[in-house]
Enzyme design. Structure first.
Site, PDB file in Angstrom:
ATOM      1  N   ASN A   1      -7.628  -6.057  14.417  1.00  0.00           N
ATOM      2  CA  ASN A   1      -7.987  -4.965  13.508  1.00  0.00           C
ATOM      3  C   ASN A   1      -9.483  -4.740  13.629  1.00  0.00           C
ATOM      4  O   ASN A   1     -10.263  -5.696  13.559  1.00  0.00           O
ATOM      5  CB  ASN A   1      -7.653  -5.316  12.054  1.00  0.00           C
TER       6      ASN A   1
ATOM      7  N   GLN B   1       0.807  -1.223   0.000  1.00  0.00           N
ATOM      8  CA  GLN B   1       0.000   0.000   0.000  1.00  0.00           C
ATOM      9  C   GLN B   1       0.840   1.273   0.000  1.00  0.00           C
ATOM     10  O   GLN B   1       0.314   2.345  -0.333  1.00  0.00           O
ATOM     11  CB  GLN B   1      -0.934  -0.003   1.214  1.00  0.00           C
TER      12      GLN B   1
ATOM     13  N   GLU C   1      -5.058 -10.340   8.734  1.00  0.00           N
ATOM     14  CA  GLU C   1      -6.430 -10.569   8.289  1.00  0.00           C
ATOM     15  C   GLU C   1      -6.594 -11.741   7.315  1.00  0.00           C
ATOM     16  O   GLU C   1      -6.949 -11.542   6.152  1.00  0.00           O
ATOM     17  CB  GLU C   1      -6.989  -9.296   7.645  1.00  0.00           C
TER      18      GLU C   1
ATOM     19  N   TYR D   1     -12.793  -1.775  12.873  1.00  0.00           N
ATOM     20  CA  TYR D   1     -13.180  -0.508  12.244  1.00  0.00           C
ATOM     21  C   TYR D   1     -14.588  -0.029  12.568  1.00  0.00           C
ATOM     22  O   TYR D   1     -14.836   1.155  12.638  1.00  0.00           O
ATOM     23  CB  TYR D   1     -13.042  -0.629  10.714  1.00  0.00           C
TER      24      TYR D   1
ATOM     25  N   GLU E   1      -4.870  -2.300  14.028  1.00  0.00           N
ATOM     26  CA  GLU E   1      -5.435  -1.317  13.077  1.00  0.00           C
ATOM     27  C   GLU E   1      -6.749  -0.811  13.629  1.00  0.00           C
ATOM     28  O   GLU E   1      -7.554  -1.586  14.161  1.00  0.00           O
ATOM     29  CB  GLU E   1      -5.749  -1.937  11.705  1.00  0.00           C
TER      30      GLU E   1
ATOM     31  N   GLU F   1      -5.566   1.909  -1.331  1.00  0.00           N
ATOM     32  CA  GLU F   1      -6.610   1.231  -0.549  1.00  0.00           C
ATOM     33  C   GLU F   1      -7.178   0.057  -1.359  1.00  0.00           C
ATOM     34  O   GLU F   1      -8.372  -0.037  -1.622  1.00  0.00           O
ATOM     35  CB  GLU F   1      -7.672   2.252  -0.133  1.00  0.00           C
ATOM     36  N   TRP F   2      -6.285  -0.842  -1.804  1.00  0.00           N
ATOM     37  CA  TRP F   2      -6.676  -2.092  -2.475  1.00  0.00           C
ATOM     38  C   TRP F   2      -7.676  -1.827  -3.606  1.00  0.00           C
ATOM     39  O   TRP F   2      -7.426  -0.970  -4.434  1.00  0.00           O
ATOM     40  CB  TRP F   2      -7.177  -3.096  -1.433  1.00  0.00           C
TER      41      TRP F   2
ATOM     42  N   TRP G   1      -4.733   3.144  11.887  1.00  0.00           N
ATOM     43  CA  TRP G   1      -4.648   2.997  10.434  1.00  0.00           C
ATOM     44  C   TRP G   1      -5.157   4.278   9.801  1.00  0.00           C
ATOM     45  O   TRP G   1      -6.321   4.555   9.944  1.00  0.00           O
ATOM     46  CB  TRP G   1      -5.471   1.791   9.939  1.00  0.00           C
TER      47      TRP G   1
ATOM     48  N   ARG H   1       3.915  -0.082  12.960  1.00  0.00           N
ATOM     49  CA  ARG H   1       3.637  -1.405  12.394  1.00  0.00           C
ATOM     50  C   ARG H   1       3.704  -1.293  10.875  1.00  0.00           C
ATOM     51  O   ARG H   1       2.957  -0.509  10.278  1.00  0.00           O
ATOM     52  CB  ARG H   1       2.247  -1.885  12.825  1.00  0.00           C
TER      53      ARG H   1
ATOM     54  N   HIS I   1       1.171  -9.252   4.514  1.00  0.00           N
ATOM     55  CA  HIS I   1      -0.025  -8.406   4.393  1.00  0.00           C
ATOM     56  C   HIS I   1      -0.506  -8.508   2.938  1.00  0.00           C
ATOM     57  O   HIS I   1      -0.470  -7.536   2.201  1.00  0.00           O
ATOM     58  CB  HIS I   1       0.305  -6.973   4.814  1.00  0.00           C
TER      59      HIS I   1
HETATM   60  C1  PNW Z   1      -7.855  -3.622   6.381  1.00  0.00           C
HETATM   61  N1  PNW Z   1     -13.938  -5.126   4.565  1.00  0.00           N
HETATM   62  O1  PNW Z   1      -8.573  -4.181   5.337  1.00  0.00           O
HETATM   63  C2  PNW Z   1      -6.420  -3.841   5.953  1.00  0.00           C
HETATM   64  O2  PNW Z   1      -5.614  -4.544   6.851  1.00  0.00           O
HETATM   65  C3  PNW Z   1      -5.747  -2.621   5.442  1.00  0.00           C
HETATM   66  O3  PNW Z   1      -4.742  -3.001   4.540  1.00  0.00           O
HETATM   67  C4  PNW Z   1      -6.769  -1.687   4.818  1.00  0.00           C
HETATM   68  O4  PNW Z   1      -6.200  -0.607   4.153  1.00  0.00           O
HETATM   69  C5  PNW Z   1      -7.674  -1.230   5.936  1.00  0.00           C
HETATM   70  O5  PNW Z   1      -8.299  -2.332   6.581  1.00  0.00           O
HETATM   71  C6  PNW Z   1      -8.776  -0.264   5.515  1.00  0.00           C
HETATM   72  O6  PNW Z   1      -9.639  -0.871   4.605  1.00  0.00           O
HETATM   73  C7  PNW Z   1      -9.922  -4.359   5.214  1.00  0.00           C
HETATM   74  O7  PNW Z   1     -14.396  -5.011   3.396  1.00  0.00           O
HETATM   75  C8  PNW Z   1     -10.463  -4.195   3.960  1.00  0.00           C
HETATM   76  O8  PNW Z   1     -14.647  -5.495   5.523  1.00  0.00           O
HETATM   77  C9  PNW Z   1     -11.797  -4.449   3.745  1.00  0.00           C
HETATM   78  C10 PNW Z   1     -12.580  -4.876   4.785  1.00  0.00           C
HETATM   79  C11 PNW Z   1     -12.030  -5.032   6.051  1.00  0.00           C
HETATM   80  C12 PNW Z   1     -10.699  -4.780   6.263  1.00  0.00           C
END
Ligand code: PNW
Length: 500
Positions: free
Chosen positions: A330, A40, A190, A332, A401, A458-459, A451, A97, A143
């Site tokens: 992690n 990333q 993850e 969110y 995170e 962002e993927w 994070w 990290r 990762h």
């Molecule tokens: C995490 N979802 O990913 C990752 O560890 C990070 O690399 C990423 O940038 C960060 O969260 C923010 O997205 C996720 O769709 C990506 O539930 C998607 C999901 C959850 C975690």
């Protein structure tokens, strides 16, 4: 029926209702900092002998990444480690990290493939520079950026024997090179995302799914469970190597990082929805955490998946059970959960339930962000910390995170973007909820990594979604400008961490 056993959401729903009236605290040795991941931020994708990863390949497929981007340049951290360290110092971070790109160290990835000395030197210097700046490194081995060759050679995680042997060798090379300088190791980030997003929805590399409009290959009803199993065994194998060969002389610790959000019932009056909340967390988290802490897969998963869930051999489960020195968390957001009626679909990965953003009365779980899946709900953080602690015997938890995107941030004028009060409030609420969990619920949480240190790739969301406390100007030499949140986190922690 709805049980009140400890570790079930029904026992938590009534007991945790609001923040404390007295001031909660965090222990004086609590460690905080920021997190990133190699693909990333690093860029330098073709430099100094790095081999391609499955993400380099996936990004080249049309339509997979918003805006068509890739991590080829990203934040250019490969050439800007000094800028990143300066940022960490400006923020007052105690720890950082970051992850290692496997294909920088072993370009082809395999156990008999050559090691790239320049890759090792890059990380060695970075780790030394972090120490010189007084910042503690916390290193993730994996990762998501599997060397592409291993996917081509034998199907990557789908081939347990090959994958575990190759990961074990990679881990040993890394422990050998950096073990004396790194005390905190994370094996996998993850595994749920690698398994489900990589092999069921196909939204992440390598993009396998049953949906033939999206991918010519994949079976979302079997592959995620095989992949998850391989990742668990590879984690166990790396931990054994660390404990047998390195831990004594280095005195470090090692664990896995699992993602998982809180679950509230869509209709709290409906026992089926309440029960589905536990099932949701089991399918997301206990899939990995139960084998590690309890030595078996969750009953709810065995019941739904039958023999699609791989059976544990005595040898494999012996590697996995007891393999965490700490729990990497992690976290969110939260979801409302509504139980589905009827038989689960074959490709179901969630536990025969719906993940919703609003409850029965139309109440949103939290404010809207730029990420469709993310709505902040800080009390859910406290509840999940408690749920995990009850189920797994109050393990030491490192939050590896936590953070948020901001709705429309990418399209804001710069001065408005830099005043990211929404993100600051998120951190205030979530860090406060964590302090409540420590003070009031006895949760053994000892570290927190926000994070992310900076906006980054962002993927599948590309560069349009920003998670950084630092703005990165991708049009002007990846210039970094701290946002308001960069300076706020240290102030927030200062209020909570006890003075020694
Ligand atoms: C995490 N979802 O990913 C990752 O560890 C990070 O690399 C990423 O940038 C960060 O969260 C923010 O997205 C996720 O769709 C990506 O539930 C998607 C999901 C959850 C975690």
């Amino acid at each position: 029926m709805c049980s009140k056993k400890p570790g079930s959401i029904s026992s938590i729903l009534g007991s945790i209702t609001m923040g404390s009236i007295t001031q909660s605290t965090l222990p004086s040795d609590f460690v905080w900092g920021f997190a990133t991941a190699a693909y990333q931020i690093e860029g330098g994708a073709n430099e100094d002998g790095r081999g391609p990863s499955i993400w380099d390949t996936f990004c080249k497929l049309p339509g997979k990444i918003a805006g068509g981007g890739s991590g080829e340049i990203a934040c250019d951290s490969y050439h800007r480690t000094h800028e990143d360290i300066a940022l960490l110092k400006t923020c007052g971070a105690q720890a950082y990290r970051f992850s290692i790109s496997w294909s920088r160290i072993i370009p082809l990835g395999g156990r008999n493939d050559p090691i790239n000395e320049k890759g090792l030197q890059f990380y060695l210097k970075f780790i030394d520079d972090l120490h010189a700046a007084g910042i503690t490194p916390m290193v993730t081995l994996f990762h998501w950026d599997l060397p592409d060759e291993l996917n081509k050679r034998y199907g990557g995680f789908l081939n347990k024997e090959e994958f575990v042997a190759d990961f074990a060798r990679y881990a040993r090379v890394v422990f050998d090179a950096f073990g004396s300088k790194v005390k905190h190791w994370i094996t996998f980030n993850e595994p749920w995302c690698s398994s489900v997003l990589g092999y069921n929805t196909g939204s992440f590399a390598p993009g396998h799914t049953s949906d033939r409009t999206k991918s010519p290959v994949g079976d979302g009803s079997t592959e995620p469970w095989i992949v998850g199993h391989s990742l668990l065994v590879a984690h166990g194998a790396a931990v054994k190597i660390y404990r047998d060969e390195f831990k004594d002389q280095n005195g470090g610790e090692i664990g896995i990082t699992l993602n998982g959000d809180w679950a509230d019932p869509w209709d709290p009056e409906n026992p089926a929805d309440v029960e589905a909340c536990d099932r949701k967390i089991e399918f997301a988290i206990s899939w990995f955490a139960d084998p590690i802490y309890l030595g078996k897969y969750p009953d709810s998963m065995i019941k739904q998946l039958g023999n699609r869930l791989p059976a544990w051999t005595a040898e494999d489960i012996a590697l996995v059970k007891g393999s965490n020195d700490f729990y990497g968390m992690n976290h969110y957001c939260a979801n409302y959960i509504r139980a589905k009626t009827g038989e689960p679909e074959l490709d179901d990965i969630a536990g025969n339930l719906e993940l919703l953003l609003e409850d029965k009365n139309g109440k949103s779980v939290g404010p809207i962000t730029q990420s469709p899946w993310l709505r902040p709900c800080a009390i859910g953080f406290r509840k999940l910390l408690k749920w995990l602690s009850d189920r797994y015997g109050y393990p030491k938890i490192y939050v590896t995170e936590n953070g948020t995107s901001v709705l429309g941030e990418n399209d804001m004028p710069l001065d408005e973007l830099l005043e990211d009060e929404f993100r600051v409030q998120y951190f205030r609420d979530y860090i406060g909820a964590m302090a409540d969990a420590y003070t009031l619920d006895g949760v053994n949480v000892r570290a927190y990594m926000a994070w992310s240190l900076m906006d980054n790739f962002e993927w599948a969301e590309g560069y349009e979604t920003r998670f950084g406390v630092t703005y990165v100007d991708y049009d002007h030499d990846q210039k970094r400008i701290p946002k308001k949140s960069a300076k706020s986190i240290g102030q927030i922690f200062d209020r909570y961490i006890e003075k020694s």
